[in-house]
Design an enzyme around this catalytic site. Structure first.
Site, PDB file in Angstrom:
ATOM      1  CG  ASP A 145      -6.990  -4.987   7.057  1.00 33.91           C
ATOM      2  OD1 ASP A 145      -6.684  -4.973   5.847  1.00 33.91           O
ATOM      3  OD2 ASP A 145      -6.990  -3.972   7.760  1.00 33.91           O
TER       4      ASP A 145
ATOM      5  CG  ASP B 238      -1.937  -3.079   5.529  1.00 38.44           C
ATOM      6  OD1 ASP B 238      -0.727  -3.324   5.477  1.00 38.44           O
ATOM      7  OD2 ASP B 238      -2.383  -1.938   5.738  1.00 38.44           O
TER       8      ASP B 238
ATOM      9  CD  GLU C 116     -11.354  -1.351   3.633  1.00 38.53           C
ATOM     10  OE1 GLU C 116     -10.985  -0.645   2.683  1.00 38.53           O
ATOM     11  OE2 GLU C 116     -12.531  -1.707   3.781  1.00 38.53           O
TER      12      GLU C 116
ATOM     13  CD  GLU D 135      -2.101  -1.972   2.039  1.00 36.71           C
ATOM     14  OE1 GLU D 135      -3.157  -2.423   2.446  1.00 36.71           O
ATOM     15  OE2 GLU D 135      -0.999  -2.433   2.359  1.00 36.71           O
TER      16      GLU D 135
ATOM     17  CE1 TYR E 200      -2.458  -3.122   8.945  1.00 35.36           C
ATOM     18  CE2 TYR E 200      -4.262  -4.530   9.659  1.00 35.36           C
ATOM     19  CZ  TYR E 200      -3.783  -3.496   8.875  1.00 35.36           C
ATOM     20  OH  TYR E 200      -4.626  -2.841   8.018  1.00 35.36           O
TER      21      TYR E 200
ATOM     22  CG  HIS F 287      -5.598  -9.815  11.780  1.00 39.51           C
ATOM     23  ND1 HIS F 287      -5.165 -10.559  10.723  1.00 39.51           N
ATOM     24  CD2 HIS F 287      -6.646  -9.086  11.325  1.00 39.51           C
ATOM     25  CE1 HIS F 287      -5.909 -10.285   9.661  1.00 39.51           C
ATOM     26  NE2 HIS F 287      -6.818  -9.406  10.001  1.00 39.51           N
TER      27      HIS F 287
ATOM     28  NE  ARG G 181      -6.421   1.133   9.880  1.00 33.26           N
ATOM     29  CZ  ARG G 181      -5.300   1.727   9.503  1.00 33.26           C
ATOM     30  NH1 ARG G 181      -4.230   1.002   9.244  1.00 33.26           N
ATOM     31  NH2 ARG G 181      -5.240   3.042   9.373  1.00 33.26           N
TER      32      ARG G 181
END
Length: 890
Positions: free
Chosen positions: A82, A80, A84, A7, A303, A350, A305
């Site tokens: 997740d 990432d 998104e 990203e 990470y 996660h 989130r």
């Protein structure tokens, strides 16, 4: 050579060093495409087909990626770990396939929870396929947010002028803040008394014991409700003798909290560091993406989130080794600790947020980090290592005491505690506010007290108290509540709160979130006419269904079909709503705000000017206000706004209040009230000069001196030493400023307008010019960002103009909200600002071109296309806001 897509550019730089010359790492800069901000982007009548749009900046990046893939041996998607991140990989892959640059080249998906060389290389060695159920969950959420935003927002525009937008998660979060304010307004304070005795042991040690029973009954908290009862009990205790009934020392253990999740990190950073949620996530992003540590770039935390509370097995072992070496064997429990979350709908897909290396202590990395990064890393490291440490051992002592006054007895209790072994507290102490739970163990140590011994009374204390309303939410406690209810997800918490602040639906006053009148009107409207869609249980149940989509248990389009059927019917019903229906509902729902109690005890719904008219909400093109039913004979109006106590702002009488004469012109100066608030005026008629009261100045504080000062603006400060042109200060639409040769610079307070000197003014102007680029003045406005084309044609840009940054579309210029970063403006926000500005000024490019509108989305289109302004022009028909931001990052 393999192409690796991540990203962010900083992440790309770090990973490129790990992988070496056989790989080329490129950044997508977040999402590469999104739903266009126009009707038809999600088409329910075509089984929810979705159209995607690539903006100019993303198109350039995708071209770079496509060119690199053409010359590569394969593609590795490393976004990432997740939902998104999975969606970004899916978008990139889909675009590359449409460009036909992949051929038969292998495509791999890798994910890593930490940006360290080991984590990245392990992920590269163990690739997987795209997680399609996770992509489906993203598509469902994106479609839902679009359908809610593009259909509900036009209803607000038609029925509630001044409202900005509504959203699936945003509106429910706003309701939380407004419901708390309503609780505070309805709260009735109750009196209660606490009684205690200061006693002395035979050894001369004093301690305090509180009253817990009387008249043979145990006293509940706040049971003593008035002074008469308190005096009776005080008299009993004053004349009593005191004997220790029993003394008990009981060992208790206190266990550590789990490592941080997104929510608990934001809560702890708020209470311990004073960070906002968005600031916390920005700093955490930097720690995650990597820092140069002695020539090596390495991610310091995992990470950030996540709603998981468990660490990976190897991380637990690393933490235990660090505990043994840094704290000692006694601080290491026999077995590792395992945690499970209590948050509703938590996915726990996660790890919790933890250091990537527990041996990398905060002291060791201090010189490599800035202040904020060090503070947050210190918090994560301490909480992470404490989660695997031994329990704290506390001895709690309780003394039960009897007071006897001629046979009338009362019971008292004294408690104390002492830490016998600090355990995990040696690393981390829980916060006591903003959502971090702490036990009441800090009672202090009691002196030596023995059973059956007599105690000497020193003093009896009887203190009066009053119950207090529940506190307003802070950002941290609001996020905690969202998590408890299952509203939103870790990646959306901070962005949701930021959106509400940007929309001026709420304000942050000394770290407490206060709903503004606009926000309360929106909430009251939605609760009255869209009750289900701002319901906490409904929103949480929808999140559960989306989680089932992620798990591959439910088809994502089935979720959309179930939602759309009822939602569309509700939208259609609002067409029958009359404004009077809306106002009647809002008058009742918001009575404490619209009709605050009057000091004279009179009926708050009776006009205090004419004495016969009834006050009610009125809707104007700039929003809601309170007006008299006898209009136009009585033109009393009052702004609808909230002060720090949540009550309606006091208004100035319609009758002008004389403040004195202007010392220079001799004209009368008066304090008046208009539809848009109180103001001061010099003279009468069209030539009269007026000035609104600046933020923070109340009508009751305005005297002759302040009025003269306001009406004297703008104020000449002096000639600029270089240009020779005058520098002046004044009060504008966006607050206090200084002006020189077309360059405006904001001042911190209204007081600065009257006191700033030439030297500081020159410095403020120079600082503004250095930031914005010297020469903004009267030259052509600088284009800061290109957002793409408007649905009706023509480019939309963000520009830097004479009066600050603004959005431009053709002849429409819409100023950005104060404090809004020009680079963060999305297409959706720009379209909403353009539409609002066009509606106010009657500016536009004519009628929207005719296009086919599906029956199921026609309700949304009608609202914007038919919205009339006070002039003959119409707002652009297709301009509607949406609720989900394009970029994933907070």
């Amino acid at each position: 050579m393999n192409v690796v897509v991540v990203e962010s550019p900083s992440k790309a730089k770090t990973i490129n060093k790990y992988l070496g010359p056989g790989y080329k790492v490129l950044a997508s800069f977040g999402h590469v495409r999104d739903l266009p901000a126009k009707d038809g982007s999600v088409r329910p009548d075509e089984d929810f087909e979705m159209s995607w749009e690539v903006d100019a900046a993303s198109a350039k990046r995708m071209k770079d990626i496509a060119d690199a893939v053409k010359a590569s041996d394969g593609l590795i998607l490393a976004t990432d770990p997740d939902r998104e991140g999975e969606a970004i990989s899916w978008h990139v892959l889909d675009l590359l396939r449409k460009k036909k640059v992949l051929g038969d080249k292998p495509v791999k998906r890798v994910a890593f929870n930490a940006i360290t060389k080991k984590a990245v290389l392990d992920a590269i060695a163990h690739p997987r396929d795209l997680d399609i159920p996770l992509v489906d969950a993203y598509l469902a959420r994106r479609a839902l947010d679009y359908l809610v935003g593009f259909n509900l927002s036009p209803v607000l525009w038609r029925k509630l002028p001044g409202a900005r937008s509504a959203g699936r998660v945003q509106s429910v979060t706003l309701r939380l803040v407004c419901d708390r304010e309503a609780e505070i307004e309805r709260f009735i304070s109750e009196e209660y008394w606490n009684l205690s005795a200061l006693l002395k042991t035979p050894r001369g040690d004093e301690f305090e014991a509180r009253l817990v029973s009387a008249d043979g009954k145990r006293l509940a908290p706040r049971a003593v409700g008035n002074g008469e009862e308190a005096n009776r009990l005080k008299t009993l205790l004053d004349g009593a003798t005191y004997v220790v009934d029993s003394i008990e020392a009981k060992p208790v253990k206190r266990n550590p909290s789990p490592p941080f999740t997104t929510s608990t990190l934001q809560q702890a950073a708020s209470s311990k560091l004073g960070f906002s949620a968005s600031r916390t996530m920005q700093v955490a992003q930097k720690l995650y993406e990597g820092v140069d540590i002695g020539g090596e770039t390495v991610g310091l935390i995992t990470y950030m989130r996540t709603d998981g509370v468990q660490m990976a097995p190897e991380s637990i072992e690393a933490a235990r080794e660090a505990i043994g070496s840094q704290f000692g064997a006694r601080y290491l429990p026999e077995k590792p600790r395992f945690y499970s979350t209590k948050a509703k709908n938590a996915q726990e897909a996660h790890e919790a947020i933890r250091p990537t290396d527990f041996n990398r202590t905060p002291d060791q990395v201090r010189r490599f980090l800035d202040g904020d990064m060090l503070k947050l890393y210190d918090l994560v490291w301490k909480r992470g290592i404490a989660s695997q440490m031994a329990s704290a051992e506390i001895e709690r002592t309780t003394a039960e005491i009897t007071a006897d006054n001629a046979g009338n007895k009362a019971g008292l209790r004294a408690t104390g505690s002492v830490i016998r072994f600090d355990g995990f507290i040696a690393a981390y102490t829980d916060a006591k506010e903003d959502g971090e739970q702490a036990d009441d163990d800090e009672d202090g140590r009691l002196p030596e007290i023995n059973a059956r011994e007599s105690l000497a009374k020193q003093k009896i204390n009887a203190s009066q108290h009053f119950t207090e309303p529940p506190p307003r939410y802070s950002e941290a406690t609001l996020i905690k509540k969202m998590e408890e209810l299952g509203i939103g997800r870790p990646s959306t918490y901070a962005a949701t709160v930021t959106t509400l602040l940007d929309r001026d639906y709420i304000t942050n006053d000394k770290r407490k979130l206060v709903p503004q009148a606009k926000g309360r009107l929106v909430t009251a409207f939605l609760e009255s006419f869209f009750t289900r869609y701002v319901g906490y249980d409904f929103t949480a149940s929808l999140e559960e269904k989306l989680d089932q989509v992620s798990a591959g248990e439910v088809n994502w389009k089935d979720v959309l079909r179930d939602f759309w059927k009822d939602f569309f019917a509700q939208i259609e019903e609002t067409k029958e709503l009359r404004v009077t229906n809306v106002l009647d509902a809002l008058n009742e729902e918001l009575a404490p705000l619209v009709f605050p109690k009057r000091e004279d005890g009179g009926d708050p719904r009776i006009c205090q000017v004419c004495g016969t008219g009834k006050l009610s909400l009125k809707l104007g093109k700039y929003g809601a206000f309170v007006g008299c039913s006898n209009y136009p004979e009585c033109n009393f109006t009052r702004q609808l706004s909230s002060d720090g106590n949540g009550d309606a702002e006091a208004s100035v009488s319609n009758e002008p209040q004389a403040l004195g004469k202007d010392p220079h012109t001799g004209e009368e100066i008066t304090l008046r009230s208009g539809r848009f608030g109180p103001y001061v005026q010099r003279g009468d008629g069209k030539e009269a000069k007026r000035s609104s009261l600046p933020k923070g100045w109340t009508p009751s504080s305005i005297d002759h001196e302040k009025a003269v000062a306001l009406l004297s603006l703008p104020r000449d400060i002096g000639a600029h030493p270089e240009s020779g042109k005058m520098i002046s200060s004044g009060l504008g639409r966006y607050g206090p400023f200084v002006l020189h040769d077309g360059t405006y610079a904001n001042l911190e307070s209204i007081e600065d307008v009257f006191s700033i000197g030439l030297n500081r003014a020159v410095s403020v102007i120079a600082d503004k010019q250095s930031k914005a680029g010297a020469g903004r003045g009267r030259t052509a406005a600088v284009a800061l960002k290109e957002l793409g084309d408007h649905p009706e044609g023509g480019a939309i840009t963000v520009r830097d103009g004479r009066y600050g940054p603004y959005v431009n579309w053709g002849k429409v210029n819409a100023t950005l909200p104060q404090g809004k970063d020009p680079q963060s403006v999305t297409v959706e926000e720009a379209l909403a600002l353009v539409a609002e500005r066009a509606a106010k000024s009657g500016t536009g490019k004519g009628k929207a071109t005719k296009a086919k509108v599906t029956k199921s989305s026609k309700a949304a289109a009608d609202g914007a296309a038919k919205a009339k302004t006070t002039t003959k022009a119409k707002a652009p028909a297709k301009t509607k806001p949406k609720t989900a931001a394009k970029a994933k990052k907070d």
